[in-house]
Design a protein around this motif. Structure first.
Motif, PDB file in Angstrom:
ATOM      1  N   SER A 201      -8.687   4.048  -5.145  1.00 43.72           N
ATOM      2  CA  SER A 201      -8.300   2.981  -4.998  1.00 43.72           C
ATOM      3  C   SER A 201      -7.539   2.150  -5.841  1.00 43.72           C
ATOM      4  CB  SER A 201      -9.526   2.365  -3.878  1.00 43.72           C
ATOM      5  OG  SER A 201     -10.395   2.545  -3.340  1.00 43.72           O
ATOM      6  N   ILE A 202      -6.874   2.216  -6.618  1.00 45.18           N
ATOM      7  CA  ILE A 202      -5.840   1.752  -7.146  1.00 45.18           C
ATOM      8  C   ILE A 202      -4.784   2.640  -6.626  1.00 45.18           C
ATOM      9  CG2 ILE A 202      -4.083   1.783  -9.117  1.00 45.18           C
ATOM     10  CD1 ILE A 202      -7.164   1.307 -10.016  1.00 45.18           C
ATOM     11  N   LYS A 203      -4.811   3.805  -5.465  1.00 44.54           N
ATOM     12  CA  LYS A 203      -3.487   4.062  -4.662  1.00 44.54           C
ATOM     13  C   LYS A 203      -4.391   4.229  -3.513  1.00 44.54           C
ATOM     14  CE  LYS A 203       0.172   6.050  -6.014  1.00 44.54           C
ATOM     15  NZ  LYS A 203       0.282   7.806  -6.543  1.00 44.54           N
ATOM     16  N   ARG A 204      -3.945   4.566  -2.066  1.00 39.16           N
ATOM     17  CA  ARG A 204      -4.183   4.893  -0.780  1.00 39.16           C
ATOM     18  C   ARG A 204      -3.349   5.084  -0.047  1.00 39.16           C
ATOM     19  NH1 ARG A 204      -7.755   1.655   3.404  1.00 39.16           N
ATOM     20  NH2 ARG A 204      -9.046   3.237   3.911  1.00 39.16           N
ATOM     21  N   ASN A 205      -3.540   6.188   0.163  1.00 33.69           N
ATOM     22  CA  ASN A 205      -1.972   6.609   1.024  1.00 33.69           C
ATOM     23  C   ASN A 205      -0.681   6.112   0.544  1.00 33.69           C
ATOM     24  OD1 ASN A 205      -3.653   7.309   3.357  1.00 33.69           O
ATOM     25  ND2 ASN A 205      -3.321   5.657   3.927  1.00 33.69           N
ATOM     26  N   ASP A 206      -0.822   6.482  -0.789  1.00 31.76           N
ATOM     27  CA  ASP A 206       0.210   6.418  -1.738  1.00 31.76           C
ATOM     28  C   ASP A 206       0.794   5.433  -1.761  1.00 31.76           C
ATOM     29  OD1 ASP A 206       0.928   9.126  -2.610  1.00 31.76           O
ATOM     30  OD2 ASP A 206       1.842   9.636  -0.577  1.00 31.76           O
ATOM     31  N   GLU A 207       0.112   4.407  -1.675  1.00 30.92           N
ATOM     32  CA  GLU A 207       0.410   2.965  -2.069  1.00 30.92           C
ATOM     33  C   GLU A 207      -0.399   1.836  -3.477  1.00 30.92           C
ATOM     34  OE1 GLU A 207       2.984   1.167   1.912  1.00 30.92           O
ATOM     35  OE2 GLU A 207       0.637   1.109   2.441  1.00 30.92           O
ATOM     36  N   ILE A 208       0.238   0.609  -3.341  1.00 32.72           N
ATOM     37  CA  ILE A 208      -0.714  -0.025  -4.756  1.00 32.72           C
ATOM     38  C   ILE A 208      -1.353  -0.370  -3.481  1.00 32.72           C
ATOM     39  CG2 ILE A 208      -1.220  -1.475  -6.312  1.00 32.72           C
ATOM     40  CD1 ILE A 208       0.106   1.878  -7.011  1.00 32.72           C
ATOM     41  N   THR A 209      -3.103  -0.140  -3.557  1.00 33.28           N
ATOM     42  CA  THR A 209      -3.777  -0.974  -2.704  1.00 33.28           C
ATOM     43  C   THR A 209      -4.444  -2.782  -3.295  1.00 33.28           C
ATOM     44  OG1 THR A 209      -5.587  -0.576  -4.446  1.00 33.28           O
ATOM     45  CG2 THR A 209      -5.553   0.639  -2.577  1.00 33.28           C
ATOM     46  N   LEU A 210      -3.908  -3.446  -2.691  1.00 37.35           N
ATOM     47  CA  LEU A 210      -4.321  -4.468  -3.020  1.00 37.35           C
ATOM     48  C   LEU A 210      -5.216  -5.296  -3.737  1.00 37.35           C
ATOM     49  CD1 LEU A 210      -3.864  -8.194  -1.751  1.00 37.35           C
ATOM     50  CD2 LEU A 210      -5.785  -7.568  -0.484  1.00 37.35           C
ATOM     51  N   SER A 211      -6.520  -4.466  -3.655  1.00 38.24           N
ATOM     52  CA  SER A 211      -7.418  -4.729  -4.969  1.00 38.24           C
ATOM     53  C   SER A 211      -6.517  -4.663  -6.457  1.00 38.24           C
ATOM     54  CB  SER A 211      -8.600  -4.166  -4.861  1.00 38.24           C
ATOM     55  OG  SER A 211      -8.840  -3.119  -4.940  1.00 38.24           O
ATOM     56  N   ALA A 212      -6.093  -3.669  -6.470  1.00 38.83           N
ATOM     57  CA  ALA A 212      -5.411  -3.335  -7.425  1.00 38.83           C
ATOM     58  C   ALA A 212      -4.042  -4.159  -8.016  1.00 38.83           C
ATOM     59  CB  ALA A 212      -4.613  -1.743  -7.754  1.00 38.83           C
ATOM     60  N   THR A 213      -3.652  -4.801  -6.555  1.00 33.02           N
ATOM     61  CA  THR A 213      -2.897  -5.494  -7.026  1.00 33.02           C
ATOM     62  C   THR A 213      -2.622  -6.452  -7.796  1.00 33.02           C
ATOM     63  OG1 THR A 213      -1.835  -4.761  -5.334  1.00 33.02           O
ATOM     64  CG2 THR A 213      -0.669  -6.785  -6.198  1.00 33.02           C
ATOM     65  N   ILE A 214      -4.221  -7.411  -7.339  1.00 40.47           N
ATOM     66  CA  ILE A 214      -4.372  -9.182  -7.693  1.00 40.47           C
ATOM     67  C   ILE A 214      -5.629  -8.711  -9.152  1.00 40.47           C
ATOM     68  CG2 ILE A 214      -4.540  -9.621  -5.163  1.00 40.47           C
ATOM     69  CD1 ILE A 214      -7.604  -9.610  -4.632  1.00 40.47           C
ATOM     70  N   VAL A 215      -5.526  -7.433  -9.170  1.00 38.93           N
ATOM     71  CA  VAL A 215      -6.510  -7.302 -10.980  1.00 38.93           C
ATOM     72  C   VAL A 215      -5.088  -7.193 -12.185  1.00 38.93           C
ATOM     73  CG1 VAL A 215      -8.107  -5.935 -11.845  1.00 38.93           C
ATOM     74  CG2 VAL A 215      -8.326  -7.047  -9.737  1.00 38.93           C
ATOM     75  N   PHE A 216      -4.769  -6.171 -11.593  1.00 37.90           N
ATOM     76  CA  PHE A 216      -3.838  -5.339 -12.581  1.00 37.90           C
ATOM     77  C   PHE A 216      -2.187  -5.942 -12.295  1.00 37.90           C
ATOM     78  CE2 PHE A 216      -6.764  -2.066 -11.894  1.00 37.90           C
ATOM     79  CZ  PHE A 216      -7.612  -2.499 -12.441  1.00 37.90           C
ATOM     80  N   SER A 217      -2.078  -6.566 -11.571  1.00 33.33           N
ATOM     81  CA  SER A 217      -0.587  -6.759 -11.668  1.00 33.33           C
ATOM     82  C   SER A 217       0.347  -8.196 -12.181  1.00 33.33           C
ATOM     83  CB  SER A 217      -0.152  -7.562 -10.516  1.00 33.33           C
ATOM     84  OG  SER A 217       0.780  -7.980 -10.138  1.00 33.33           O
ATOM     85  N   PRO A 218       0.349  -8.498 -13.372  1.00 32.44           N
ATOM     86  CA  PRO A 218       0.726 -10.077 -13.597  1.00 32.44           C
ATOM     87  C   PRO A 218       1.197 -10.812 -12.688  1.00 32.44           C
ATOM     88  CG  PRO A 218       2.253  -8.344 -15.035  1.00 32.44           C
ATOM     89  CD  PRO A 218       1.722  -7.340 -13.939  1.00 32.44           C
ATOM     90  N   TYR A 219       2.018 -10.587 -11.908  1.00 33.90           N
ATOM     91  CA  TYR A 219       1.873 -12.093 -10.907  1.00 33.90           C
ATOM     92  C   TYR A 219       1.672 -11.487  -9.649  1.00 33.90           C
ATOM     93  CZ  TYR A 219       4.289 -16.247  -9.512  1.00 33.90           C
ATOM     94  OH  TYR A 219       4.690 -17.194  -8.727  1.00 33.90           O
ATOM     95  N   PRO A 220       0.579 -11.243  -8.917  1.00 32.57           N
ATOM     96  CA  PRO A 220       0.282 -11.069  -7.738  1.00 32.57           C
ATOM     97  C   PRO A 220       1.255 -11.618  -6.683  1.00 32.57           C
ATOM     98  CG  PRO A 220      -1.320 -11.134  -8.892  1.00 32.57           C
ATOM     99  CD  PRO A 220      -0.688 -11.112  -9.668  1.00 32.57           C
ATOM    100  N   GLN A 221       1.472 -13.649  -7.078  1.00 35.47           N
ATOM    101  CA  GLN A 221       1.852 -14.060  -6.486  1.00 35.47           C
ATOM    102  C   GLN A 221       3.607 -13.892  -5.558  1.00 35.47           C
ATOM    103  OE1 GLN A 221      -0.067 -15.103  -9.008  1.00 35.47           O
ATOM    104  NE2 GLN A 221      -1.874 -15.137  -7.796  1.00 35.47           N
TER     105      GLN A 221
END
Length: 477
Positions: A201-221
Motif C-alpha cells: 500500500s505504498i501505491k494504490r490504483n497507481d496513486e501514492i497513498t496517504l500513509s506513504a505520504t506522511i511517513v516517507f515524504s519530506p514535507y507532507p504539509q
C-alpha cells in the motif's frame, strides 16, 4: 424493570430532581409527547442505553402529575419507536402511585455496527442524536461518518493522494523500509519493487497513498497543511490567561514534517518548556535530572496521536494539538476512540486499529512497537514520577490525554514508616538506621527505607549538598 423498581426510581427522582446521561423525564399529563425520536436516538446510540420516565413535570419542580392514559401512552411510545432505524424495542413498565399512573420506557443501546440509530423521517444525518449530559444533541456529520467507517472498515490511511509522485518521497527512507520488509522473507524478497509498492500500500490504483505520504515524504504539509502538530504554552491554567506582559502564549510553534519529524519536534518542544529538577542520590552522589513529566510518557502519547488519529477527509483540516499549562499538559487528537473500546478499557484490552497500514509501516521503521503497550507505559512512567494518573477523555470526535503536575497522594503510610520517621526525630547516622531496621547493609537500608521518605519530604538530610559525607545525618521534624 419491575413495578417495584419503577416505584423506587420515582422516589429517587424526587430526591435528585434532575435528568442525567441515562434519565429523561416527560410530563405526559395531557397526552403522549409527539417528539421522542431525539431521545430514542441518543439513548440507542450509547452503550448503556437509557430510561424515559413519563408522568413527571420537570418544569413544575418535578411534580408527579401522572400520565393521561397508561394504556394509550404505551401504544403511542411503540408507534414512535417503530419510526426509528433500526427499530427501537423498548421495555415498558407501568406503576400506580398515589392514585396516578407512571410509565417507564427502557431504551437499550443498539450494537455498534447498527449505529447511528436515527429517525427515519429526517434521515441518517439529520435524524441521529447523541446524549450530552442531560441533553439530546444532533450528531455531527463526522460522528455519523465514524460509525459508518467502522462498520464498513474504511481504510482512510491508504486513500490515494493524486498530487504526490513516487519521486517526491524520501528514496533513502523508502529503501530502508523495503529492505526491512524483505529481511528474513525469501518469497517476499523475490518480488519486484513495483509489486511490493502495490502489495504494501505504498501505491494504490497507481496513486501514492496517504500513509506513504506522511511517513516517507519530506514535507507532507505541502499536500495536507493541517496534518501537523500545533503546540502552545499558556501562561496559566486556562486558555485566555495572560502573561505578565499581556502575552497569550509563552511559546507557540507549528511542528511539521513526516511522522518521525513531528514526533521528534513535539518532544523537543515539550522538553524546552518543562522545568527540570535535580535530585541527588545520597548514596551514590549521582544527580538525576527530573522533568515535570516523564519524557517516555510524552512520547507515547504523541505517537499514539500520530498513529491513531482520524485521517479521513472529515478531519484532515484538524491538527493534533499540544497545550502546556502551568498545572498540566494536554494532547488533543482528532478522531474519537475507534471501534468498541471504551475509555475505562484503555490499556486493558486489545483495541481495534484505525490505521492498520500506517501502524505497520511505523513498526517496521522502529518508530513504534504496535503492541498496544502505549497506555500501560504512560501509566507506569507517571507512577514512577509519583504523579497522579493520566486522564483520558473523548469529546465528540476528539480524543484528549491530560497529564497533571500534581503529585500522587500517599494513600497510607505504613506503621514501620511512621516508626522510622519518629525514630529520626533525633538525627541518626546510616549505621543507627541500619541497626534499628535489623539490616546488615547500610546501602540497602538507606535506598529502600530512607530515600522514599526523603523524596516524600518526611525525612531530611543534615548535609544535603554532600550526600556521601560520612557525617551525614537523617532527621525528621
Amino acid at each position: 424493570m419491575t413495578s417495584e423498581e419503577l416505584y423506587e426510581k420515582l422516589n429517587q427522582i424526587q430526591l435528585m430532581k434532575c435528568e442525567s446521561q441515562i434519565v429523561e423525564l416527560k410530563s405526559a399529563e395531557k397526552g403522549c409527547p409527539t417528539r421522542l425520536y431525539d431521545t430514542l436516538s441518543s439513548f440507542s446510540n450509547q452503550d448503556e442505553g437509557g430510561v424515559i420516565y413519563f408522568g413527571i413535570d420537570e418544569k413544575n419542580n418535578y411534580k408527579e402529575v401522572g400520565v393521561y392514559d397508561p394504556q394509550d401512552i404505551q401504544k403511542k411510545i411503540n408507534e414512535q419507536c417503530l419510526q426509528m432505524e433500526p427499530k427501537v424495542r423498548p421495555l415498558l413498565t407501568v406503576v400506580e402511585k398515589n392514585g396516578k399512573y407512571f410509565v417507564s420506557a427502557e431504551i437499550p443501546g443498539v450494537d455498534l455496527t447498527e449505529r447511528p440509530c436515527f429517525y427515519q423521517g429526517k434521515g441518517r444525518v439529520k435524524g441521529a442524536y447523541t446524549r450530552v449530559g442531560d441533553s439530546d444533541e444532533p450528531m455531527t456529520e463526522y460522528e455519523v461518518y465514524s460509525y459508518e467507517a467502522y462498520r464498513k472498515k474504511y481504510q482512510d490511511d491508504i486513500r490515494g493522494v493524486s498530487r504526490v509522485s513516487l519521486t517526491s518521497l524520501n528514496q533513502q527512507l523508502l529503501e530502508t523500509y523495503i529492505n526491512a520488509l524483505k529481511d528474513g522473507k525469501p518469497n517476499f524478497s523475490g518480488m519486484n519493487t513495483e509489486a511490493i509498492y502495490d502489495l504494501m500500500s505504498i501505491k494504490r490504483n497507481d496513486e501514492i497513498t496517504l500513509s506513504a505520504t506522511i511517513v516517507f515524504s519530506p514535507y507532507p504539509q505541502a499536500y495536507f497543511p493541517q496534518l501537523c502538530i500545533t503546540a502552545i504554552v499558556v501562561p496559566g491554567n486556562e486558555i485566555g490567561d495572560l502573561g505578565e506582559n499581556g502575552e497569550r502564549f509563552l511559546d507557540n510553534q507549528r511542528i511539521e514534517g513526516n511522522i518521525a519529524d513531528m514526533l521528534n519536534g513535539a518532544i523537543r518542544f515539550v522538553k524546552k518548556n518543562m522545568r527540570t529538577r535535580t535530585i541527588i542520590n545520597p548514596e551514590t552522589g549521582m544527580r538525576d535530572d527530573r522533568t515535570d513529566y516523564p519524557i517516555t510518557a510524552i512520547r507515547e502519547a504523541v505517537i499514539n496521536a500520530l498513529v491513531h488519529r482520524d485521517y479521513s477527509i472529515h478531519t484532515e483540516g484538524m491538527p493534533i494539538q499540544i497545550l502546556m499549562f502551568d498545572n498540566r499538559i494536554e494532547i488533543h487528537n482528532p478522531g474519537g476512540l475507534y471501534g468498541r473500546i471504551r475509555i475505562d478499557q484503555l490499556g486493558k484490552v486489545q483495541p481495534d486499529t484505525r490505521n492498520l497500514v500506517l501502524a505497520s509501516e511505523l513498526e517496521v521503521l522502529g518508530i513504534t512497537e504496535n503492541r498496544y503497550s502505549g497506555i500501560p507505559t504512560i501509566r507506569k512512567e507517571l507512577e514512577k514520577y509519583h504523579l497522579i494518573s493520566p486522564e483520558f477523555l473523548e469529546e465528540r470526535g476528539n480524543f484528549v490525554v491530560k497529564f497533571y503536575k500534581e503529585a500522587k497522594e500517599k494513600i497510607e503510610q505504613t506503621e514501620d514508616e511512621n516508626n522510622l520517621v519518629l525514630f529520626c526525630r533525633t538525627p541518626r547516622t546510616r549505621k543507627e538506621i541500619c541497626d534499628y531496621l535489623g539490616l546488615t547493609s547500610t546501602t540497602y537500608a538507606i535506598q529502600k527505607h530512607i530515600m522514599p521518605l526523603v523524596e516524600a519530604g518526611q525525612i531530611k538530610m543534615s548535609i544535603p549538598d554532600k550526600p556521601k559525607s560520612p557525617k551525614q545525618l537523617y532527621y525528621s521534624e
